[in-house]
Scaffold this motif. Structure first.
Motif, PDB file in Angstrom:
ATOM      1  N   LYS A   1       0.914  -1.329  -0.048  1.00 31.18           N
ATOM      2  CA  LYS A   1       0.112  -0.066  -0.117  1.00 31.18           C
ATOM      3  C   LYS A   1       0.716   1.347   0.038  1.00 31.18           C
ATOM      4  O   LYS A   1       1.775   1.217  -0.737  1.00 31.18           O
ATOM      5  N   ASP A   2       0.714   2.269   0.912  1.00 27.56           N
ATOM      6  CA  ASP A   2       1.399   3.490   1.045  1.00 27.56           C
ATOM      7  C   ASP A   2       2.248   3.396   2.217  1.00 27.56           C
ATOM      8  O   ASP A   2       2.570   4.570   2.618  1.00 27.56           O
ATOM      9  N   GLY A   3       2.840   2.494   2.795  1.00 30.21           N
ATOM     10  CA  GLY A   3       3.559   2.595   3.955  1.00 30.21           C
ATOM     11  C   GLY A   3       3.667   1.064   4.576  1.00 30.21           C
ATOM     12  O   GLY A   3       4.010   1.114   5.876  1.00 30.21           O
ATOM     13  N   GLY A   4       3.387  -0.048   3.996  1.00 30.90           N
ATOM     14  CA  GLY A   4       3.723  -1.394   4.617  1.00 30.90           C
ATOM     15  C   GLY A   4       2.734  -1.472   5.859  1.00 30.90           C
ATOM     16  O   GLY A   4       1.406  -1.176   5.867  1.00 30.90           O
ATOM     17  N   ILE A   5       3.461  -1.881   6.827  1.00 35.48           N
ATOM     18  CA  ILE A   5       2.467  -2.019   8.172  1.00 35.48           C
ATOM     19  C   ILE A   5       1.805  -0.913   8.957  1.00 35.48           C
ATOM     20  O   ILE A   5       1.162  -0.832   9.660  1.00 35.48           O
ATOM     21  N   TYR A   6       2.456   0.229   8.365  1.00 37.46           N
ATOM     22  CA  TYR A   6       2.047   1.363   8.824  1.00 37.46           C
ATOM     23  C   TYR A   6       0.957   1.980   7.860  1.00 37.46           C
ATOM     24  O   TYR A   6       0.467   3.115   8.433  1.00 37.46           O
ATOM     25  N   SER A   7       0.667   1.338   6.981  1.00 39.31           N
ATOM     26  CA  SER A   7      -0.697   2.123   6.036  1.00 39.31           C
ATOM     27  C   SER A   7      -1.950   1.810   6.731  1.00 39.31           C
ATOM     28  O   SER A   7      -2.337   1.170   7.556  1.00 39.31           O
TER      29      SER A   7
END
Length: 96
Positions: free
Chosen positions: A79-85
């Protein structure tokens, strides 16, 4: 298959990225530039990437389309940030 961002550009090159893409038993280095994106926390988002370079060994040339399909799938999961998305749903456009 695994995807790891190893560098993200700064300032005027902020959309230039390099990734390690683990496909099968191979580690491929991929350079992508972000064309456009629309990402907001708690909403669906998308990123339009352009493939700039992919270090593809000669023995995998016949698997190129399969690898590109897997790369697009991995970028979609990232997505737009891995696990931080914080995006709820995500779409990736990949120009080759």
């Amino acid at each position: 298959m695994r995807l790891r961002c190893i560098s993200w550009g700064r300032e005027e090159a902020s959309g230039d990225t390099r990734w390690n893409f683990y496909w099968g038993h191979e580690i491929l280095t991929v350079s992508l530039s972000m064309v456009r994106s629309d990402t907001r926390s708690g909403r669906p988002g998308w990123i339009h990437w352009k493939l700039e370079e992919m270090d593809l060994p000669f023995n995998l040339e016949d698997k190129r389309e399969e690898i590109l399909t897997a790369l697009k799938e991995a970028l979609t999961v990232y997505k737009d940030g891995g696990i931080y998305s914080m995006s709820t749903d995500f779409k990736v456009i990949l120009d080759v």
